[in-house]
Design a protein around this motif. Structure first.
Motif, PDB file in Angstrom:
ATOM      1  N   ARG A   9       0.852  -1.184   0.000  1.00 41.53           N
ATOM      2  CA  ARG A   9       0.000   0.000   0.000  1.00 41.53           C
ATOM      3  C   ARG A   9       0.890   1.235   0.000  1.00 41.53           C
ATOM      4  N   THR A  54      -4.401   5.606   1.543  1.00 40.85           N
ATOM      5  CA  THR A  54      -5.213   5.581   2.759  1.00 40.85           C
ATOM      6  C   THR A  54      -4.280   5.643   3.947  1.00 40.85           C
ATOM      7  N   PRO A  55      -4.409   6.663   4.778  1.00 37.87           N
ATOM      8  CA  PRO A  55      -3.499   6.770   5.921  1.00 37.87           C
ATOM      9  C   PRO A  55      -3.588   5.551   6.831  1.00 37.87           C
ATOM     10  N   ASP A  56      -2.466   5.155   7.358  1.00 32.29           N
ATOM     11  CA  ASP A  56      -2.432   4.024   8.271  1.00 32.29           C
ATOM     12  C   ASP A  56      -2.787   4.523   9.671  1.00 32.29           C
ATOM     13  N   LEU A  57      -3.970   4.133  10.108  1.00 36.12           N
ATOM     14  CA  LEU A  57      -4.455   4.631  11.404  1.00 36.12           C
ATOM     15  C   LEU A  57      -3.620   4.131  12.567  1.00 36.12           C
ATOM     16  N   GLN A  58      -3.073   2.942  12.394  1.00 33.58           N
ATOM     17  CA  GLN A  58      -2.249   2.404  13.474  1.00 33.58           C
ATOM     18  C   GLN A  58      -1.013   3.267  13.667  1.00 33.58           C
ATOM     19  N   LEU A 101     -15.253   0.464  18.876  1.00 31.04           N
ATOM     20  CA  LEU A 101     -14.769  -0.896  18.638  1.00 31.04           C
ATOM     21  C   LEU A 101     -15.608  -1.817  19.512  1.00 31.04           C
TER      22      LEU A 101
ATOM     23  N   SER B  67      -2.422  -7.082  10.929  1.00 27.06           N
ATOM     24  CA  SER B  67      -3.307  -6.689  12.028  1.00 27.06           C
ATOM     25  C   SER B  67      -4.071  -7.863  12.625  1.00 27.06           C
ATOM     26  N   THR B  69      -6.704  -9.040  11.830  1.00 24.88           N
ATOM     27  CA  THR B  69      -8.112  -8.657  11.978  1.00 24.88           C
ATOM     28  C   THR B  69      -8.819  -8.634  10.637  1.00 24.88           C
ATOM     29  N   LEU B 101     -13.474  -6.809  13.245  1.00 27.96           N
ATOM     30  CA  LEU B 101     -13.797  -5.395  13.459  1.00 27.96           C
ATOM     31  C   LEU B 101     -15.121  -5.138  12.750  1.00 27.96           C
ATOM     32  N   ARG B 117     -12.970   3.268   4.877  1.00 26.29           N
ATOM     33  CA  ARG B 117     -11.706   3.956   5.151  1.00 26.29           C
ATOM     34  C   ARG B 117     -11.086   3.471   6.462  1.00 26.29           C
ATOM     35  N   ILE B 118     -11.938   3.300   7.448  1.00 27.40           N
ATOM     36  CA  ILE B 118     -11.426   2.851   8.736  1.00 27.40           C
ATOM     37  C   ILE B 118     -10.850   1.438   8.643  1.00 27.40           C
ATOM     38  N   LEU B 120      -9.700  -0.076   5.988  1.00 26.17           N
ATOM     39  CA  LEU B 120      -8.470  -0.013   5.215  1.00 26.17           C
ATOM     40  C   LEU B 120      -7.370   0.620   6.071  1.00 26.17           C
ATOM     41  N   GLY B 121      -7.743   1.667   6.771  1.00 25.63           N
ATOM     42  CA  GLY B 121      -6.784   2.367   7.616  1.00 25.63           C
ATOM     43  C   GLY B 121      -6.243   1.495   8.733  1.00 25.63           C
ATOM     44  N   ARG B 122      -7.051   0.595   9.186  1.00 24.68           N
ATOM     45  CA  ARG B 122      -6.593  -0.300  10.242  1.00 24.68           C
ATOM     46  C   ARG B 122      -5.885  -1.510   9.660  1.00 24.68           C
ATOM     47  N   ARG B 123      -5.777  -1.502   8.379  1.00 27.15           N
ATOM     48  CA  ARG B 123      -5.062  -2.566   7.693  1.00 27.15           C
ATOM     49  C   ARG B 123      -5.618  -3.952   7.990  1.00 27.15           C
ATOM     50  N   VAL B 124      -6.937  -4.044   7.915  1.00 20.84           N
ATOM     51  CA  VAL B 124      -7.536  -5.361   8.089  1.00 20.84           C
ATOM     52  C   VAL B 124      -7.073  -6.254   6.952  1.00 20.84           C
ATOM     53  N   GLN B 144      -9.332  -1.649  -5.911  1.00 24.28           N
ATOM     54  CA  GLN B 144      -7.970  -1.151  -6.088  1.00 24.28           C
ATOM     55  C   GLN B 144      -7.103  -1.305  -4.849  1.00 24.28           C
ATOM     56  N   VAL B 147      -7.330  -5.461  -1.092  1.00 27.14           N
ATOM     57  CA  VAL B 147      -7.724  -6.255   0.078  1.00 27.14           C
ATOM     58  C   VAL B 147      -8.776  -7.286  -0.331  1.00 27.14           C
ATOM     59  N   ARG B 317      -4.544 -17.854  -9.398  1.00 29.63           N
ATOM     60  CA  ARG B 317      -4.189 -16.633 -10.108  1.00 29.63           C
ATOM     61  C   ARG B 317      -4.998 -16.497 -11.392  1.00 29.63           C
TER      62      ARG B 317
END
Lengths: 340, 340
Positions: A9, A54-58, A101, B67, B69, B101, B117-118, B120-124, B144, B147, B317
């Motif tokens: 990413r 997408t900013p990494d929230l962690q 959460l 993560s 998660t 989550l 966004r959340i 993705l941001g938390r990198r699930v 895109q 994930v 693939r």
DNA sequence: TTGAAAGCGCTACCAC
DNA sequence: GTGGTAGCGCTTTCAA
């Protein structure tokens, strides 16, 4: 054909490089902080969009800002009561710009412990524990973590703990008195496993209310899973045991709904033959036939209060603990009537 | 009396210092990785306990490990259907050592976007989208992001997308044919707002089924909020509009429950005067009086499949998309009967 | 078996 | 206005 690399990413660095600016600048536009020339800003924004960044929230939480998240632990998401508290808490949290959460324990102590660890590990800024039991050691861990906590049903003391309590005694007394006034002298209480605990406020409220009625009144108890089916089975057990009660007081609406169904299956009329009461006043209770007599517990208020206390814990120093008492209200509907 | 400093949470460094070892060693015992002398291990463990150390999950995820998660987005947690899918997905995820989550959108497109966004941001490591609608642009963003995604009800194509579809056409056909066979010729369809969309598979399934019945059959439509109350109001609207149908087909059990109640309020007998059907077969549908005729959608299976696909996405693939079809089954109970 | 050090992606502070 | 850079708490080579 070569295997594609895992396609990491994009990070701030990628955006900065692509836009030809520094990562500090990108961070600024991202957080709308500090001065940025409009054109630079526009360029960065465009680059962000182009790269699907997408900013990494962690990472963000790590780097100083808090997680912006409050945690909520509930014991049975199958019970609409908890769902309603959750919705209200979530709404209030969002209004105040926070995320929520959730964790569902299913009454499993291990899941509860795991949930607490996860919440703490994710550095939530507060925890709402809307559960029915909590091991003392876990509670202690929570207190020591220093994280603001709001507890419902289970108590706890500590400078970071706020207790929300419902005056079950009052609700149960109203219920029992209604029934007693209608001539009922033989009661049954239907609860779930956790309710066995002497810590169970609802169960205690029931026994206390019964004692106040005096000696000519009898009661028996059945416990089962906290579910529709649990209530259903409880009804059958009650009938199979002989010595049929004329009034069944249930620990909550979920189980009462199951009881209603169980009685109907056995050809018993409610409230003609037996009266039934619930507790909580979940939406469903109005949609049953007969509609359930129950005690309204203001779930929305509980969720709202929890969110408020967690998000703005501007509490006075030196205060040992805080307690909020909520008074429930009996709602008489169709499932109760004169003793047969 | 001096003000206490904010009492930061202990970190690996604190533990290492207190135990007199390096942070690498602490990390090793924490992850049970690499060799550590038993005594060292014991010492570290003791120190961790003494300090009430809780690893920072965010930092851990940042530093390379994922993560652990998976995310789940649902559109209406008030509907037991979604709750059941959630429970099953969570159970399977836990079995496979992952956390979940959750995000509830309440059908709000903005909340949906924020939720994505959340996540993705938390990198699930994967997202289950159990929702009723998804803007094309959002969907594109999801594709895109790369994930793994499992979608339900709303379609989407991409190498990282798996679609779980229920054969609504089959379920609706069975329902409508049951009713038709009982002599019904005037139908009403009760749906919620999202169901207005031509993308709504359930609504399409209904109209298709009706067309196959031929010309002598009429139908009308009412939409309202996806809730018990929404169904309740729909029933009243239907009756107030005159030209009363003899059969009401509801988009789901939640709304059907409200409809049942609305009809009862107006003194209409079900199924004597009007027949009513639901969809989903949520637990509650068996506890109503009359019990609801509905179509069973295997929620547990959906949740399990979603979790599996998300956690072990070892997909071939070059495969463009994947589709899983689930066949629902009509369950005839008490709310349907011969046309009046 | 253990330690040192290089990041992970980001914010925040201090220069320029 | 903008860039450089020191961490945040952790995992993970690579040496010792």
């Amino acid at each position: 054909m070569a295997t594609m690399p895992p396609a990491k990413r994009p990070s701030l660095i990628d955006v900065a490089r692509e836009a030809g600016v520094s990562i500090a600048t990108v961070s600024r536009v991202l957080n709308e902080q500090g001065p940025v020339r409009p054109e630079t800003r526009a360029l960065v924004l465009k680059t962000i969009a182009r790269l699907h960044y997408t900013p990494d929230l962690q990472a963000r939480a790590l780097a100083g800002r808090d997680s912006n998240t409050i945690g909520m632990i509930i014991s049975n998401i199958e019970n609409p009561f908890f769902v309603d508290v959750y919705r209200s808490l979530e709404q209030e949290a969002h209004r105040l710009g926070r995320e929520v959460l959730v964790a569902n324990t299913g009454y499993d102590p291990e899941r509860l412990a795991a949930s607490v660890r996860i919440m703490l590990g994710r550095r939530v800024t507060g925890i709402a524990a809307i559960i029915s039991e909590m091991e003392p050691s876990l509670l202690k861990e929570l207190v020591q973590s220093g994280v603001p906590v709001v507890m419902y049903d289970v108590g706890g003391a500590g400078r970071n703990i706020v207790n929300v309590r419902v005056d079950y005694a009052a609700g149960m007394r109203e219920t029992v008195e209604l029934l007693y006034g209608m001539g009922h002298r033989h009661f049954a209480f239907v609860g779930h496993h956790t309710a066995l605990s002497p810590l169970s406020v609802r169960w205690q409220a029931f026994t206390t209310a019964m004692e106040q009625l005096g000696s000519p009144v009898r009661h028996q108890v059945v416990t089962n899973a906290d579910s529709l089916d649990g209530g259903y089975r409880a009804a059958h057990q009650l009938l199979d045991a002989g010595n049929r009660p004329t009034a069944i007081v249930c620990i909550n609406d979920l189980m009462a709904t199951g009881v209603l169904r169980g009685l109907r299956d056995r050809g018993i009329d409610v409230p003609g033959d037996i009266s039934v009461t619930g507790f909580d006043n979940v939406p469903m209770s109005q949609y049953l036939a007969p509609q359930l007599t129950t005690v309204d517990v203001p779930r929305a208020e509980i969720g709202r209060i929890a969110a408020e206390r967690l998000i703005q814990p501007k509490r006075a120093r030196g205060q040992i603990s805080d307690e909020i008492l909520i008074t429930p209200k009996l709602i008489v509907r169709e499932s109760t009537g004169p003793a047969a």
